[in-house]
Design a protein around this motif. Structure first.
Motif, PDB file in Angstrom:
ATOM      1  N   GLU A   1      61.202  80.372 -42.273  1.00 47.33           N
ATOM      2  CA  GLU A   1      61.789  81.420 -43.106  1.00 47.33           C
ATOM      3  C   GLU A   1      63.306  81.286 -43.173  1.00 47.33           C
ATOM      4  N   LEU A   2      63.935  80.991 -42.036  1.00 42.15           N
ATOM      5  CA  LEU A   2      65.389  80.842 -41.996  1.00 42.15           C
ATOM      6  C   LEU A   2      65.848  79.648 -42.834  1.00 42.15           C
ATOM      7  N   LEU A   3      65.178  78.501 -42.666  1.00 38.86           N
ATOM      8  CA  LEU A   3      65.636  77.288 -43.336  1.00 38.86           C
ATOM      9  C   LEU A   3      65.323  77.301 -44.827  1.00 38.86           C
ATOM     10  N   THR A   4      64.150  77.766 -45.206  1.00 40.38           N
ATOM     11  CA  THR A   4      63.854  77.837 -46.644  1.00 40.38           C
ATOM     12  C   THR A   4      64.769  78.855 -47.320  1.00 40.38           C
ATOM     13  N   GLY A   5      65.098  79.920 -46.618  1.00 38.23           N
ATOM     14  CA  GLY A   5      66.030  80.894 -47.166  1.00 38.23           C
ATOM     15  C   GLY A   5      67.428  80.336 -47.346  1.00 38.23           C
ATOM     16  N   ALA A   6      67.763  79.291 -46.574  1.00 34.99           N
ATOM     17  CA  ALA A   6      69.076  78.652 -46.673  1.00 34.99           C
ATOM     18  C   ALA A   6      69.059  77.453 -47.620  1.00 34.99           C
ATOM     19  N   GLY A   7      67.924  77.261 -48.333  1.00 33.64           N
ATOM     20  CA  GLY A   7      67.877  76.194 -49.322  1.00 33.64           C
ATOM     21  C   GLY A   7      67.289  74.898 -48.833  1.00 33.64           C
ATOM     22  N   TYR A   8      66.694  74.889 -47.649  1.00 33.28           N
ATOM     23  CA  TYR A   8      66.053  73.679 -47.132  1.00 33.28           C
ATOM     24  C   TYR A   8      64.583  73.658 -47.536  1.00 33.28           C
ATOM     25  N   ALA A   9      64.048  72.462 -47.643  1.00 34.75           N
ATOM     26  CA  ALA A   9      62.618  72.281 -47.917  1.00 34.75           C
ATOM     27  C   ALA A   9      62.101  71.180 -47.013  1.00 34.75           C
ATOM     28  N   LYS A  10      60.870  71.360 -46.526  1.00 40.64           N
ATOM     29  CA  LYS A  10      60.296  70.356 -45.622  1.00 40.64           C
ATOM     30  C   LYS A  10      59.739  69.199 -46.436  1.00 40.64           C
ATOM     31  N   GLY A  11      60.143  67.989 -46.079  1.00 44.79           N
ATOM     32  CA  GLY A  11      59.702  66.797 -46.773  1.00 44.79           C
ATOM     33  C   GLY A  11      58.366  66.301 -46.270  1.00 44.79           C
ATOM     34  N   SER A  12      57.887  65.238 -46.887  1.00 43.31           N
ATOM     35  CA  SER A  12      56.599  64.660 -46.491  1.00 43.31           C
ATOM     36  C   SER A  12      56.635  64.108 -45.078  1.00 43.31           C
ATOM     37  N   ASP A  13      57.835  63.807 -44.593  1.00 48.34           N
ATOM     38  CA  ASP A  13      57.971  63.308 -43.217  1.00 48.34           C
ATOM     39  C   ASP A  13      58.026  64.433 -42.202  1.00 48.34           C
ATOM     40  N   GLY A  14      57.922  65.682 -42.677  1.00 42.57           N
ATOM     41  CA  GLY A  14      57.934  66.830 -41.772  1.00 42.57           C
ATOM     42  C   GLY A  14      59.312  67.321 -41.403  1.00 42.57           C
ATOM     43  N   VAL A  15      60.354  66.697 -41.982  1.00 42.29           N
ATOM     44  CA  VAL A  15      61.734  67.080 -41.672  1.00 42.29           C
ATOM     45  C   VAL A  15      62.316  67.881 -42.833  1.00 42.29           C
ATOM     46  N   TYR A  16      62.997  68.961 -42.501  1.00 48.28           N
ATOM     47  CA  TYR A  16      63.651  69.762 -43.533  1.00 48.28           C
ATOM     48  C   TYR A  16      64.823  68.975 -44.116  1.00 48.28           C
ATOM     49  N   ALA A  17      65.062  69.173 -45.406  1.00 43.86           N
ATOM     50  CA  ALA A  17      66.176  68.501 -46.085  1.00 43.86           C
ATOM     51  C   ALA A  17      66.768  69.441 -47.114  1.00 43.86           C
ATOM     52  N   LYS A  18      68.038  69.162 -47.458  1.00 43.85           N
ATOM     53  CA  LYS A  18      68.742  69.955 -48.458  1.00 43.85           C
ATOM     54  C   LYS A  18      69.641  69.022 -49.255  1.00 43.85           C
ATOM     55  N   ASP A  19      69.542  69.096 -50.552  1.00 46.35           N
ATOM     56  CA  ASP A  19      70.321  68.213 -51.420  1.00 46.35           C
ATOM     57  C   ASP A  19      70.110  66.747 -51.066  1.00 46.35           C
ATOM     58  N   GLY A  20      68.875  66.419 -50.669  1.00 47.31           N
ATOM     59  CA  GLY A  20      68.526  65.044 -50.353  1.00 47.31           C
ATOM     60  C   GLY A  20      68.936  64.579 -48.968  1.00 47.31           C
ATOM     61  N   GLU A  21      69.569  65.475 -48.192  1.00 51.26           N
ATOM     62  CA  GLU A  21      70.027  65.108 -46.852  1.00 51.26           C
ATOM     63  C   GLU A  21      69.105  65.716 -45.801  1.00 51.26           C
ATOM     64  N   PRO A  22      68.442  64.873 -44.973  1.00 55.98           N
ATOM     65  CA  PRO A  22      67.596  65.407 -43.899  1.00 55.98           C
ATOM     66  C   PRO A  22      68.443  66.216 -42.906  1.00 55.98           C
ATOM     67  N   LEU A  23      67.828  67.223 -42.320  1.00 50.57           N
ATOM     68  CA  LEU A  23      68.508  68.062 -41.337  1.00 50.57           C
ATOM     69  C   LEU A  23      68.546  67.319 -40.009  1.00 50.57           C
ATOM     70  N   SER A  24      69.696  66.736 -39.704  1.00 42.50           N
ATOM     71  CA  SER A  24      69.850  65.912 -38.507  1.00 42.50           C
ATOM     72  C   SER A  24      71.171  66.257 -37.834  1.00 42.50           C
ATOM     73  N   LEU A  25      71.140  66.392 -36.504  1.00 44.02           N
ATOM     74  CA  LEU A  25      72.309  66.814 -35.737  1.00 44.02           C
ATOM     75  C   LEU A  25      72.449  65.992 -34.468  1.00 44.02           C
ATOM     76  N   THR A  26      73.686  65.869 -33.997  1.00 45.68           N
ATOM     77  CA  THR A  26      73.977  65.152 -32.757  1.00 45.68           C
ATOM     78  C   THR A  26      74.435  66.144 -31.695  1.00 45.68           C
ATOM     79  N   ILE A  27      73.867  66.014 -30.483  1.00 47.10           N
ATOM     80  CA  ILE A  27      74.255  66.867 -29.346  1.00 47.10           C
ATOM     81  C   ILE A  27      75.045  66.016 -28.352  1.00 47.10           C
ATOM     82  N   GLU A  28      76.260  66.434 -28.051  1.00 51.70           N
ATOM     83  CA  GLU A  28      77.125  65.719 -27.099  1.00 51.70           C
ATOM     84  C   GLU A  28      76.797  66.142 -25.674  1.00 51.70           C
TER      85      GLU A  28
END
Length: 567
Positions: free
Chosen positions: A363-390
């Motif tokens: 609900e949070l991510l779709t409300g922010a404009g993300y959609a889940k792709g066929s690979d199961g990863v949310y994406a927005k404007d063609g960019e998968p949702l990916s983050l780096t943790i230091e």
């Protein structure tokens, strides 16, 4: 589990010392070959042998205002009162016996203890207190608490501190964190550079034998509160966590703070010892959250931060990374359970969810404009949702936590990867805002009151634009309403709980709504201690001081409270 402050400290002094150093330390510091359980390090029955995590040689320096000091706070040098964030008790009288604010919080009157002497025989009085506080005003590098008032001697046993603005919230630092030094000696010392090899204090201990691999504090037989029953405290340098575990097995130390295998069963695995775990540091995924200050990445969207919050399986993280030593946490960052009375009644979720809520994530991510792709990863404007943790290389519990979280987040449709680096590089990224996420803990302030954490980590005054060093607020959170609430709290009498709660409500609403620090769990700090030979240790029912051997001045209060069995 190791506290972050321990890790940071060890990163400075260095952990990598060879096994030969451990062997040398044990043979050099044990007065007998007895390796029995609970054996006081092989020493006398009234000697307490402790290990703080020190690796490598001790460099003598008992200057309480030096960043390279190695001990003595509370044990050699005393403050006016003992103040701890382990409980909400009233400050305990030490060199001061009474204190009182005026009605508007601009004047603090303190009554001093009469009849106290320094360990060189000179009398302690108000001149020493005035000198010490003036020392902070004259040396800004030492004045880390930001003392900006004036101090005046009234008579030999009374001083007055005055301020241009209400200073109620400064009380814990002023009363409990200023360690009084003798004017007759320190008037000839440069406190910013001089190394103190022969410390003179008013405390329960004096410096005894000093060697590079160990030093001893000896009971002050003329201490104003009576000589402590523990006649000596011997500090050892070993070679790291493994050496500490080996010393517990051999019965050659009495107290250490740090991880051991099967940490929940210390009394079974190390006969004669017990353990206590206290939650103080609130673990979080720190985010560079503020695009207006230059942060870049998907974590600048509060919806992404909150989606991560709801995607975590905290029970699994606690089990796999922290041996079950972590505990519950509030998304408001009011410490549980000690500060639960400060949590706003308007907050629906008083503590973090234990299990993931993937529907809420969606609900949070779709409300922010993300959609889940066929690979199961949310994406927005063609960019998968990916983050780096230091994370810092070698912080094994945090690395395990990130590995566990990455699997949980992948199942929720969010990709995260860990980036390991040195402590210095990790710190630089956090400070300058050149990161997306980082794992760390938000520590408590001078007292058990959420104001201090809020002021440190959520105040605009404590942050900066990306590229500039932020003093504390590395998430770069900035909210005028929060700043205004903090300003009101600063000048509000702590006894006016209703007025303070109104401001806490404002701050907590903003914290939960924006979540610049994504709550994980409250980290547990575990200490192992010799209960067979010493009584008087802190317990969960009587937490009179924070029971970590490296925590000063709390450790000195514990030294004073302990008694050898049979006394």
């Amino acid at each position: 589990m190791i506290l972050r402050s321990t890790r940071a400290r060890r990163a400075v002094i260095g952990l990598a010392v060879g096994a030969a150093a451990f062997s040398l330390a044990l043979t050099g510091c044990s007065s007998s070959g007895d390796g029995g359980n609970g054996g006081n390090g092989g020493g006398a029955a009234d000697t307490l042998v402790v290990y703080t995590g020190q690796a490598g040689d001790y460099q003598i320096n008992f200057n309480p205002y030096s960043p390279t000091k190695i001990g003595g706070l509370g044990a050699i040098y005393e403050s006016l009162f003992f103040v701890t964030n382990a409980n909400t008790n009233e400050p305990k009288p030490l060199l001061g016996t009474e204190y009182a604010w005026n009605e508007d919080g601009t004047q603090l009157d303190v009554t001093l203890r009469d009849g106290v002497t320094w360990t060189d025989g000179e009398a302690f009085d108000a001149d020493d207190v005035v000198f010490t506080f003036q020392l902070l005003l004259d040396n800004p590098a030492l004045n880390t608490m930001g003392f900006n008032g004036a101090i005046e001697k009234v008579d030999a046993t009374h001083v007055t501190l005055s301020f241009d603005e209400p200073a109620f919230v400064q009380a814990p630092d002023l009363l409990g964190k200023v360690f009084i030094v003798p004017e007759h000696i320190w008037s000839g010392i440069d406190p910013t550079t001089d190394v103190i090899a022969e410390p003179i204090g008013t405390g329960p201990y004096t410096l005894g034998e000093f060697k590079a691999q160990a030093f001893t504090l000896t009971a002050n037989e003329d201490y104003w509160d009576g000589a402590p029953a523990v006649k000596a405290v011997r500090y050892l340098s070993l070679s790291g966590n493994t050496a500490g575990v080996d010393a517990l097995k051999a019965g050659t130390i009495d107290w250490q703070t740090g991880p051991v295998p099967d940490i929940q069963n210390v009394s079974k695995n190390y006969p004669g010892y017990d353990q206590i775990t206290i939650g103080q540091n609130q673990m979080a995924l720190l985010s560079c959250s503020n695009a207006d200050l230059g942060c870049e990445g998907p974590q600048t969207d509060p919806a992404v931060r909150k989606a991560i919050y709801y995607a975590l399986d905290r029970g699994q993280i606690n089990s796999l990374a922290f041996q079950g030593t972590a505990s519950d946490m509030s998304p408001t960052f009011a410490l549980l359970p000690a500060q639960e009375q400060f949590i706003s009644s308007e907050i629906d979720e008083k503590s973090v969810p234990d299990a993931p809520d993937l529907d809420e994530v969606d609900e949070l991510l779709t409300g922010a404009g993300y959609a889940k792709g066929s690979d199961g990863v949310y994406a927005k404007d063609g960019e998968p949702l990916s983050l780096t943790i230091e994370v810092v290389t070698g912080w094994t519990d945090y690395i395990t936590a990130i590995d566990t979280m990455s699997q949980q987040l992948k199942a929720a449709g969010i990709n995260v990867i860990a980036a390991q680096s040195s402590w210095n590089e990790w710190t630089d990224k956090k400070s300058k805002g050149t990161y997306e996420l980082a794992i760390d803990s938000l520590g408590q302030g001078a007292a058990s009151d959420p104001y201090y954490l809020y002021n440190n980590f959520f105040s605009t005054a404590n942050t900066a634009n990306v590229g500039e060093a932020a003093p504390v607020n590395v998430a770069r959170f900035s909210d005028p309403a929060v700043d205004d609430a903090l300003a009101v709290l600063k000048r509000t009498n702590p006894d006016d709980t209703a007025a303070r709660q109104e401001q806490f409500d404002v701050i907590q609403e903003a914290i939960v709504e924006n979540m610049p620090y994504i709550p994980i769990l409250t980290g547990g700090t575990t200490s192992e201690y010799n209960s067979a030979d010493f009584t008087g240790w802190p317990t969960e029912d009587d937490l009179y001081a924070f029971p970590a051997i490296w925590a000063s001045p709390d450790n000195a209060e514990i030294f004073k409270a302990l008694k050898p069995v049979g006394e």
